[in-house]
Design an enzyme around this catalytic site. Structure first.
Site, PDB file in Angstrom:
ATOM      1  CG  ASP A 549      -2.241  -0.684   1.359  1.00  0.00           C
ATOM      2  OD1 ASP A 549      -1.718  -2.083   0.136  1.00  0.00           O
ATOM      3  OD2 ASP A 549      -3.201  -0.890   1.759  1.00  0.00           O
ATOM      4  CD  GLU A 745      -4.476  -5.214   9.570  1.00  0.00           C
ATOM      5  OE1 GLU A 745      -4.301  -4.701   7.550  1.00  0.00           O
ATOM      6  OE2 GLU A 745      -4.650  -3.273   9.963  1.00  0.00           O
TER       7      GLU A 745
END
Length: 788
Positions: A549, A745
């Site tokens: 990302d 995460e």
């Protein structure tokens, strides 16, 4: 382009038209038909059949009028007043035990799921009031809980409650039985048992109790549009609103029944495709849900109890044989932690079916050939030319039940690595399922957002999939693991022979569509003028397709870029398919893919190694049209190492190890995603700009182990790094789990605190593999805070 969904023989063999070609046994097929395959729900059971029977669970504390609408649990959500939830033990072949610590509702829910040899299944729903449950005003001190069950059917067939002749409008007594049939399931019964003798129901003196005693079970049958069947909470609220309106009319707002009476559904059993069932309890409770095919006897309560005990015992025994942690993590709470992490990974497997939005425009902007291409592609995407395609089906392990309850291509390969050790057949089915979504060109969508229910969890701007865009091909990593660990070599070989043409097509799609420009610019590659790669789909600040990302890249974007991570993935992909070819006897293909692998390996060094920075870097084109390195030290810099492209004899291995172990990347909690000396460290979104990610750290510790267990000049250094990093990673995830009840995460590199997505039991569960790696320090050594 004409769409074509490529089917794979053996994909979900029990439920597809390719069952006769399956490499799996009939017994194996049948054992996986049913499961809690709706991982987006706290508890939802369905078969691996496109349109079929589904059951799901909802509950809420019902002691005041204000909180119920906020406290009804159904879909897994982040930060919903949970101290933790998930599977304590789970095996998709047999079932498991899940605990949900619902502090917001003052109750711990236990949902047990078991399978029977007759093709049926059972679920035991058990509620235990928490010791820290806060008393509510107007109550008698007992926690009062309403529990709802949905029984719904999509597609052809029927299911409806069996209403005894003596039943009255006040509700049903005894077991509640649903009778149904579909072409795939045949005739069946679903029984919700009567509450046990130890269960109690709320009592009160309001006259409404006489008309509708809470010791009864209420059933409301409805006919709802098929596309709305999944919206159970909204349907439930609609039924309760009718009850509330009736009570207002009958008693006025000033003389309403108590909340536990008011929040009840209508009792209208009958025909329909959606049935709500309600039980209301005071204190602890327990009941069973039993699914039985027409040719089988209904299990008894004792059968469910024995089945639960068998599931627990068999899981514990198999875990000890297959995934037992090694020192210093082999005992105490580490054992419970490891079982929980793995169970929530494999318990996150779901079955999804539906259409998805794809834009197949031939807009030349998607070729990304011009400077300023990212602006052109953004404009092309804004034209909203996507159309629904499918339906597709996917059997997949999801990254996070509350936040990412769908299939992600690059996550999946990591998810499957621990499952390979546990059940290779499950892994083969999931891989086949993914390749079953591949189009005729060889493209697989990086996110599988199938149907309205899945789209309901995804912001609109991320719903559309583009066949010009790739994602890290981690399924090839899984295939290598299957070959390495194959116990039934003939089965794996037969499966790979079926899959092989699709692997080839997918590999060539990557080489064709993600190629880098080696002709326009002077590139220092002496061995190959072809093997260079660039992600398509980048914007000025992101390359979402890379999976990394916001990791810093060249600025501004340029069509002449070459990406270190992508060429590394392509090297892994070439190595994997060359091994597959050799494994199944395709020698000529194997030789050809091996040559591609060697060309990629050499070009990684020629194109991406920066002598000045002593690391691997991305490449871009400067104002003088020269090819130059763009170096942001971090995961990108060590990608060739992580993907096995830098071996023990590499001339660059020493520098790579120094970067990993130095103060730029090394932390007490794992390897940082970006150097803390980089000017962009912890800036903007800070998604891949400092945090510790377990999937990347797993690849690092795995390669350190490989170097540490082979002869070479860096064996001692790699051993020390491996031992320290392994300990740091496990301790970080474990301590955060103890503190919060969740896997996360990512983890903060300085504090080790879990952050971003909660209950991220996808690739963070790779900690199970790390715990199972060998102890090279003989059980000695603690955590290592500073650089080595």
């Amino acid at each position: 382009m004409v769409w074509k969904q490529v089917a794979v023989a053996g994909l979900l063999a029990a439920t597809t038209t390719h069952a006769q070609d399956s490499v799996f046994s009939a017994e194996s097929n049948s054992s996986l038909i049913w499961g809690p395959y709706k991982p987006n729900l706290y508890f939802g059971v369905r078969p691996t059949i496109p349109k079929s029977l589904t059951t799901s669970l909802l509950w809420s504390r019902v002691e005041d009028f204000q909180s119920v609408q906020h406290n009804v649990r159904h879909t897994c959500e982040q930060h919903e007043g949970m101290q933790g939830y998930g599977w304590d033990r789970y095996d998709p072949r047999t079932g498991g035990v899940q605990t949900i610590r619902d502090t917001g509702n003052g109750i711990d829910m236990e949902t047990n799921f078991v399978k029977f040899e007759n093709g049926g299944w059972g679920a035991r729903i058990k509620g235990t009031p928490r010791e820290d449950a806060v008393p509510m005003s107007g109550g008698d001190g007992e926690v009062k809980t309403a529990v709802w069950l949905t029984v719904s059917l999509e597609g052809l067939g029927s299911v409806e409650p069996v209403v005894p002749e003596e039943a009255d409008e006040a509700g049903l007594e005894g077991d509640v039985v649903f009778s149904g049939q579909t072409s795939d399931l045949g005739d069946f019964k679903l029984t919700v048992t009567e509450s046990g003798a130890a269960n109690a129901h709320p009592a009160h003196t309001h006259p409404s109790h006489v008309e509708k005693p809470l010791g009864r079970t209420f059933v409301h049958s409805l006919q709802v549009p098929e596309e709305a069947v999944w919206q159970a909470k909204a349907i439930l609220f609609g039924s309760m609103k009718t009850t509330i309106d009736d009570y207002v009319t009958q008693f006025t707002e000033e003389k309403m029944p108590p909340p536990w009476q008011t929040y009840t559904i209508q009792n209208r059993p009958g025909q329909g495709n959606m049935h709500l069932l309600q039980k209301t309890f005071s204190g602890a409770f327990q009941f069973d849900i039993l699914y039985t095919p027409s040719n089988a006897d209904k299990p008894l309560s004792g059968d469910v109890t024995r089945a639960i005990n068998r599931v627990v015992q068999s899981f514990d025994q198999k875990y000890k044989e297959v995934l037992q942690p090694s020192a210093p993590f082999n005992g105490g709470d580490h054992d419970r932690f490891s079982k929980s992490m793995f169970s929530n990974l494999i318990g996150g497997i779901g079955y999804f079916y539906g259409d998805q939005l794809i834009e197949r425009s031939d807009d030349p902007a998607y070729l990304e050939e011009n400077e300023g291409f990212w602006q052109e592609t953004a404009e092309a995407r804004s034209l909203n030319r996507a159309t629904p395609e499918g339906p597709y089906e996917l059997f997949t392990s999801v990254p996070s039940r509350p936040f990412f309850p769908r299939g992600f291509l690059w996550d999946e390969g990591f998810h499957l690595l621990p499952i390979v050790d546990w059940d290779p057949e499950v892994v083969m089915r999931i891989v086949s399922s993914w390749f079953g979504t591949m189009d005729e060109e060889g493209w697989i969508a990086r996110e599988q957002i199938l149907g309205a229910e899945a789209r309901g969890k995804v912001p609109q701007e991320f719903q559309v999939q583009y066949p010009h865009y790739a994602n890290p091909p981690t399924l090839f990593m899984t295939i290598e693991a299957l070959i390495d660990s194959a116990k039934d070599e003939q089965q794996v070989k037969a499966w790979l022979k079926e899959l092989y043409p699709l692997l080839q097509k997918n590999f060539e799609w990557y080489r064709r569509t993600q190629t880098g420009d080696m002709k326009t610019y002077d590139r220092p590659a002496s061995f190959s003028k072809k093997e260079a790669y660039r992600w398509r789909g980048r914007s000025d600040r992101h390359i979402l397709t890379s999976g990394l990302d916001d990791y810093p890249r060249a600025q501004p974007p340029h069509p002449g870029e070459l990406h270190t991570d992508l060429i590394s993935w392509m090297g892994m992909m070439a190595r994997s398919i060359s091994r597959v070819a050799a494994f199944i006897g395709e020698k000529e293909d194997g030789d050809r893919y091996s040559k591609i692998h060697e060309a990629i390996r050499r070009n990684i060094d020629d194109l991406h190694w920066s002598k000045e920075d002593k690391t691997y870097c991305d490449v871009t084109i400067d104002d003088y049209e020269d090819s130059v390195h763009v170096c942001h030290k971090g995961y990108i810099s060590i990608f060739p190492f992580m993907t096995g492209m830098v071996g023990p004899d590499s001339k660059h291995l020493g520098d790579v190890l120094e970067l990993i172990s130095g103060e730029e990347l090394w932390s007490w909690h794992g390897i940082r995603s970006l150097s803390q000396r980089d000017e962009l460290y912890e800036t903007d979104e800070n998604y891949w700009r400092s945090p510790v990610w377990m999937n990347m750290n797993y690849l690092i510790v795995r390669e350190l182990l490989a170097i540490a267990t082979q002869a070479g000049p860096h064996k001692v250094q790699a051993t020390k790094m491996y031992t320290a990093l392994r300990r740091n990673l496990v301790d970080t995830v474990y301590e955060s789990w103890l503190e919060t009840g969740f896997a996360w995460e990512q983890y903060h590199p300085d504090t080790g605190k879990g952050q971003r997505t909660q209950h991220f039991t996808g690739w963070t569960s790779l900690v199970v593999k790390i715990m199972g790696m060998p102890d090279l320090a003989g059980g000695a050594g603690g955590r290592v805070r500073d650089e080595l």
